[in-house]
Design an enzyme around this catalytic site. Structure first.
Site, mmCIF file in Angstrom:
data_model
loop_
_atom_site.group_PDB
_atom_site.id
_atom_site.type_symbol
_atom_site.label_atom_id
_atom_site.label_comp_id
_atom_site.label_asym_id
_atom_site.label_seq_id
_atom_site.Cartn_x
_atom_site.Cartn_y
_atom_site.Cartn_z
ATOM 1 C CE LYS A 161 -9.836 -25.888 1.393
ATOM 2 N NZ LYS A 161 -8.743 -25.005 1.733
ATOM 3 C CG ASN A 165 -3.616 -13.640 -0.201
ATOM 4 O OD1 ASN A 165 -2.557 -13.875 -0.755
ATOM 5 N ND2 ASN A 165 -4.793 -13.754 -0.823
HETATM 6 O O1 C5P Z 1 -9.345 -20.966 -0.552
HETATM 7 P P1 C5P Z 1 -9.345 -22.485 -0.624
HETATM 8 O O2 C5P Z 1 -8.531 -23.107 0.454
HETATM 9 O O3 C5P Z 1 -10.684 -23.084 -0.840
HETATM 10 O O4 C5P Z 1 -8.484 -22.786 -1.945
HETATM 11 C C1 C5P Z 1 -8.350 -24.067 -2.444
HETATM 12 C C2 C5P Z 1 -8.196 -24.030 -3.939
HETATM 13 O O5 C5P Z 1 -9.264 -23.297 -4.501
HETATM 14 C C3 C5P Z 1 -6.943 -23.363 -4.437
HETATM 15 O O6 C5P Z 1 -6.516 -24.120 -5.551
HETATM 16 C C4 C5P Z 1 -7.404 -21.976 -4.885
HETATM 17 O O7 C5P Z 1 -6.597 -21.490 -5.939
HETATM 18 C C5 C5P Z 1 -8.818 -22.257 -5.331
HETATM 19 N N1 C5P Z 1 -9.757 -21.158 -5.198
HETATM 20 C C6 C5P Z 1 -10.353 -20.630 -6.314
HETATM 21 N N2 C5P Z 1 -11.289 -19.639 -6.203
HETATM 22 C C7 C5P Z 1 -11.625 -19.138 -4.987
HETATM 23 C C8 C5P Z 1 -11.022 -19.669 -3.823
HETATM 24 C C9 C5P Z 1 -10.095 -20.658 -3.958
HETATM 25 O O8 C5P Z 1 -10.036 -21.053 -7.426
HETATM 26 N N3 C5P Z 1 -12.521 -18.186 -4.911
#
Ligand code: C5P
Length: 413
Positions: free
Chosen positions: A346, A216
């Site tokens: 979240k 990304n």
């Molecule tokens: O991808 P998402 O919007 O859910 O990400 C929210 C938070 O979760 C961010 O802090 C990201 O670093 C974390 N995250 C993570 N492991 C993942 C997906 C997201 O720690 N597999």
């Protein structure tokens, strides 16, 4: 108190810049400009030899003050005498510090203005060595540096690399911006002294075959800015980083990873030894189920192809669910719409202590940009009440400090 991470990070600080005679002296004009830009007052003192490398006129023009260079100059003594000058400084920075200057300091000599000032000042002294690699590794120089360090001098550098004489090795003066960063860090109130912070930053790479991957647009800038700020605030910092084109901030321990699974392993194995965990990485939500052993070939028969993806483990949620030695856990939410709604969702769902939300659909902030604007939300616990705070558009550097300031407030309750 001075605003943390403010661009005027050195406002009112009095820095006595002692320049000795090495080729790196040419960088002192830039160093002085950058210190002054951040609000510092810089008084330049030059040794006799330094004037062979950069002129006092140049240093006077960039510092806005006459350069001091003589111990026995009645006119100079009449304006600010050497003892007054020694007392004026909040920090004495010797850059470049040649082998000769270091030796004279180690021997306690006061045979010119600069060494006399060093003896007469009770301000902290930072020494930034710069010399030929052979001179640097000479036992005499090494012993002298150790002597200065034992006496409490800060030793900033040197760096390794190509030297003006054509040699390659240890002995290059740190770059002006590195020295500026060390000055900023020196004056920063140590809000996080004794605390440890684990941070993830950057994107992850999910391999498809030996030559291709899915990733990304994350640049890692936000996570690196937080790591830099945390180190400047006195924390012990571990940065688990996806592939990015950024250099490691001073004083930060960096662990490089590629895939989400690697990041998960590096982070979960370190979490229980840290007080604070900040999940800033843009972790891929899914990865290819199978990584092809050989490069996938284009065929004449197939006009389309599909890759079956499986979910990656959620790193921040896993750490937030820890029952023993759980760190204060902070997540990020990069959204393109309904930012508050998704961020609050979240915060609850992943059981975070705080979330930093940003709208990545706005031009000039978020992904890849050097600036950002954030909303912080934290939820109710038995120690503090739910709350929120807006951090308006600013550099990621400044935001890094502001995020940590809020984390520090909550996590010390
Ligand atoms: O991808 P998402 O919007 O859910 O990400 C929210 C938070 O979760 C961010 O802090 C990201 O670093 C974390 N995250 C993570 N492991 C993942 C997906 C997201 O720690 N597999």
């Amino acid at each position: 108190m001075q605003k943390l991470g403010n661009e005027q990070s050195l406002a009112g600080k009095k820095i006595l810049l002692g320049i000795s005679g090495g080729i790196a002296a040419y960088k002192c004009a830039e160093l002085t400009r950058r210190l002054i830009e951040r609000g510092a007052q810089v008084q330049v003192v030059m040794t006799h030899a330094a004037k062979e490398f950069i002129t006092p006129l140049t240093m006077q023009a960039v510092s806005g003050r006459p350069v001091s260079d003589s111990l026995l100059d009645p006119a100079a003594e009449a304006s600010m005498g050497h003892i007054e000058l020694a007392k004026w400084a909040d920090l004495v920075l010797l850059a470049p510090a040649t082998a000769d200057l270091i030796a004279r300091m180690a021997a306690g000599m006061g045979n010119d203005l600069l060494t006399t000032l060093v003896l007469a000042s009770d301000a902290p002294i930072a020494v930034s060595p710069a010399m030929n690699q052979q001179m640097y590794s000479h036992p005499a120089t090494q012993e002298n540096i150790q002597t200065l360090s034992r006496r409490g001098c800060l030793i900033w550098g040197p760096a390794a690399g190509e030297q003006a004489c054509g040699d390659v090795g240890m002995g290059r003066m740190l770059e002006p911006m590195q020295l500026v960063g060390l000055c900023e860090s020196f004056f920063q109130p140590k809000l996080l002294a004794g605390r440890s912070v684990l941070i993830t930053a950057g994107p992850t790479r999910e391999a498809i075959d030996p030559v291709r991957y899915i990733t990304n647009h994350s640049s890692g800038k936000m996570g690196y800015a937080i790591a830099d700020a945390a180190a400047k605030l006195g924390a012990q910092v571990t940065l688990v980083s996806g592939p990015v084109a950024l250099s490691t901030p001073n004083g930060v321990q960096r662990i490089d990873v590629e895939s989400a699974q690697d990041m998960f392993d590096a982070t979960t194995s370190n979490a229980n030894s840290h007080d604070i965990f900040i999940s800033c990485a843009a972790v891929a939500d899914y990865r290819p189920d199978v990584i092809a052993k050989q490069k996938i070939k284009k065929t004449d028969e197939n006009n389309d192809m599909s890759i079956h993806m499986v979910k990656n483990p959620d790193i921040v949620a896993t750490i937030a669910a820890m029952t023993e030695n759980r760190p204060f856990t902070v997540g990020f939410a990069a959204e393109t719409q309904d930012v508050e709604h998704y961020a609050r969702g979240k915060l609850q769902k992943k059981n975070l202590d705080m979330i930093c939300a940003n709208d990545v659909s706005v031009e000039g902030q978020g992904f890849n940009s050097s600036d950002n604007a954030l909303y912080l939300y934290w939820k109710d616990t038995d120690k503090w009440e739910a709350g929120e705070k807006s951090l308006p558009l600013d550099s990621k550097q400044v935001l890094g400090f502001q995020i940590l300031e809020q984390i520090q407030k909550l996590s010390s309750l």
